[in-house]
Design an enzyme around this catalytic site. Structure first.
Site, PDB file in Angstrom:
ATOM      1  N   ASP A   7       0.880  -1.163   0.116  1.00 56.10           N
ATOM      2  CA  ASP A   7      -0.289   0.344   0.181  1.00 56.10           C
ATOM      3  C   ASP A   7       0.802   1.058  -0.338  1.00 56.10           C
ATOM      4  O   ASP A   7       1.799   1.484   1.103  1.00 56.10           O
ATOM      5  CB  ASP A   7      -0.743   0.085   1.021  1.00 56.10           C
ATOM      6  CG  ASP A   7      -1.236   1.086   1.621  1.00 56.10           C
ATOM      7  OD1 ASP A   7      -1.559   1.988   0.586  1.00 56.10           O
ATOM      8  OD2 ASP A   7      -2.134   1.057   2.533  1.00 56.10           O
ATOM      9  N   GLY A   9       0.987   5.077   0.023  1.00 56.95           N
ATOM     10  CA  GLY A   9       0.450   6.163   0.007  1.00 56.95           C
ATOM     11  C   GLY A   9       0.764   7.523   0.000  1.00 56.95           C
ATOM     12  O   GLY A   9       1.769   7.567  -0.517  1.00 56.95           O
ATOM     13  N   ARG A  12       3.683   7.520   3.021  1.00 55.93           N
ATOM     14  CA  ARG A  12       4.158   6.203   3.361  1.00 55.93           C
ATOM     15  C   ARG A  12       4.251   5.101   2.337  1.00 55.93           C
ATOM     16  O   ARG A  12       2.587   4.872   2.226  1.00 55.93           O
ATOM     17  CB  ARG A  12       3.428   5.954   4.817  1.00 55.93           C
ATOM     18  CG  ARG A  12       4.596   6.605   6.162  1.00 55.93           C
ATOM     19  CD  ARG A  12       5.192   5.945   7.528  1.00 55.93           C
ATOM     20  NE  ARG A  12       3.176   5.709   7.445  1.00 55.93           N
ATOM     21  CZ  ARG A  12       2.824   4.574   8.712  1.00 55.93           C
ATOM     22  NH1 ARG A  12       3.807   4.128   9.018  1.00 55.93           N
ATOM     23  NH2 ARG A  12       2.156   4.642   8.573  1.00 55.93           N
ATOM     24  N   LYS A  14       3.370   1.392   2.774  1.00 53.20           N
ATOM     25  CA  LYS A  14       3.313  -0.212   4.061  1.00 53.20           C
ATOM     26  C   LYS A  14       3.123  -1.305   3.540  1.00 53.20           C
ATOM     27  O   LYS A  14       2.543  -1.232   2.167  1.00 53.20           O
ATOM     28  CB  LYS A  14       1.653   0.270   5.062  1.00 53.20           C
ATOM     29  CG  LYS A  14       2.111   1.049   5.279  1.00 53.20           C
ATOM     30  CD  LYS A  14       0.504   1.432   6.630  1.00 53.20           C
ATOM     31  CE  LYS A  14      -0.383   2.249   5.509  1.00 53.20           C
ATOM     32  NZ  LYS A  14       0.297   3.625   5.159  1.00 53.20           N
ATOM     33  N   ASP A 105      -6.768   3.056  -3.008  1.00 52.95           N
ATOM     34  CA  ASP A 105      -6.803   2.944  -2.407  1.00 52.95           C
ATOM     35  C   ASP A 105      -8.030   3.136  -1.779  1.00 52.95           C
ATOM     36  O   ASP A 105      -8.094   2.649  -1.179  1.00 52.95           O
ATOM     37  CB  ASP A 105      -5.476   4.288  -1.530  1.00 52.95           C
ATOM     38  CG  ASP A 105      -6.258   5.738  -1.284  1.00 52.95           C
ATOM     39  OD1 ASP A 105      -6.957   6.237  -3.163  1.00 52.95           O
ATOM     40  OD2 ASP A 105      -5.454   6.388  -1.089  1.00 52.95           O
ATOM     41  N   ARG A 106      -8.766   4.164  -2.403  1.00 52.98           N
ATOM     42  CA  ARG A 106     -10.384   4.457  -2.231  1.00 52.98           C
ATOM     43  C   ARG A 106     -11.371   3.119  -2.325  1.00 52.98           C
ATOM     44  O   ARG A 106     -11.426   2.658  -2.159  1.00 52.98           O
ATOM     45  CB  ARG A 106     -11.271   5.027  -2.763  1.00 52.98           C
ATOM     46  CG  ARG A 106     -10.679   6.216  -2.467  1.00 52.98           C
ATOM     47  CD  ARG A 106     -10.857   7.981  -3.154  1.00 52.98           C
ATOM     48  NE  ARG A 106     -12.627   7.876  -2.894  1.00 52.98           N
ATOM     49  CZ  ARG A 106     -12.688   8.647  -3.235  1.00 52.98           C
ATOM     50  NH1 ARG A 106     -11.795   9.501  -4.270  1.00 52.98           N
ATOM     51  NH2 ARG A 106     -14.338   8.509  -3.429  1.00 52.98           N
ATOM     52  N   THR A 183      -6.432  28.773  21.691  1.00 47.87           N
ATOM     53  CA  THR A 183      -6.180  28.863  20.148  1.00 47.87           C
ATOM     54  C   THR A 183      -5.518  27.489  19.373  1.00 47.87           C
ATOM     55  O   THR A 183      -6.129  27.020  18.770  1.00 47.87           O
ATOM     56  CB  THR A 183      -5.344  29.917  19.294  1.00 47.87           C
ATOM     57  OG1 THR A 183      -5.476  31.275  20.172  1.00 47.87           O
ATOM     58  CG2 THR A 183      -5.220  30.111  18.153  1.00 47.87           C
TER      59      THR A 183
END
EC number: 2.7.1.33
Length: 254
Positions: A7, A9, A12, A14, A105-106, A183
């Site tokens: 995978d 991304g 990274r 993986k 990936d989706r 903040t």
């Protein structure tokens, strides 16, 4: 028959080695590497591994990064296969206007989520959230058709955009609060609730369209940060992309 799932991304890579290309296979080894350090893989993490029999991956970082990964695999002499979204695969129908333009990936994560859902019980609608550099929120009906999805900035991108475009907002990371009074907490809470709001809106769309509550699954490196702020229960899955790659591999390599 060993199987290597990859995978790639936005930040990274993986990977996981399994004892078979099918759901439920045992993990033999796994790891991750930042994209800047991909060239280390062959001489470090992968150096002591046996050559996989099969390999399947998905990449969103572009062809140049994919070629760098393939160079690290050359000494194994195993054919590399990469997922390209199609009109239908592994029981999921792609409802995108142009199916091949959907992020791989989706697509793979949705396939993993759909297969996990069917292993757990009867088919039902499904919302899949992937929280990483970007956030995606996908809707799938009970028949296994991808209805559509949302893409929005991840928490880090939101904060960097505010810091670069607004004077005086270079502050430490805060905490998620119901009523932020500084903040740092205001920025962290605002980004978190923006993502949670998009997810909740998609869940409501699915309920209206399908007539029933969807199952909800969340994955991605930052999923554990988001899960406590959701308005409804989510199954937090460590890596739906690997589960999707195993489901696809079971059909492609049988």
């Amino acid at each position: 028959m060993t199987f290597l799932a990859i995978d790639v991304g936005n930040t990274r890579l993986k990977w996981a080695m399994y004892d078979a290309p099918k759901p439920g296979a045992a993990v033999l080894a796994h790891g991750a590497e930042f994209l800047d350090h991909i060239e280390r893989l062959a001489d470090s993490a992968w150096a002591g591994l046996p050559a996989p029999t099969r390999m399947l991956g998905c990449v969103v970082a572009g062809d140049a990064v994919r070629r760098r990964v393939m160079e690290q695999m050359e000494w194994w002499d195993v054919p590399s296969h990469w997922v390209v979204p199609s009109a239908e695969e592994a029981g999921l129908v792609n409802g995108y206007d142009h199916p091949t333009r959907l992020g791989s990936d989706r697509w793979v994560a949705m396939i993993g989520a759909r297969h996990r859902l069917l292993r757990q019980g009867p088919a039902r609608p499904l919302v899949v959230v992937m929280v990483g550099t970007a956030v995606t929120v996908e809707a799938i009906d009970a028949e296994g058709r991808f209805l559509g999805g949302l893409i929005l900035p991840g928490h880090g991108i939101m904060l960097r955009a505010l810091e670069s475009g607004t004077a005086g907002l270079h502050v430490p990371t805060g905490e998620v609060k119901l009523f932020p009074t500084n903040t740092s907490d205001a920025l962290t809470s605002g980004g978190t609730y923006a993502i949670a709001g998009a997810v909740e809106r998609m869940v409501q769309h699915v309920i209206q369209h399908c007539g029933e509550e969807p199952a909800c699954m969340m994955t991605g490196g930052a999923g554990w940060k988001m899960a406590p702020s959701m308005t409804r229960p989510f199954d937090l899955i460590e890596n739906l992309i690997f589960e999707g790659l195993l489901a696809i591999a079971a059909e492609r390599f049988r």
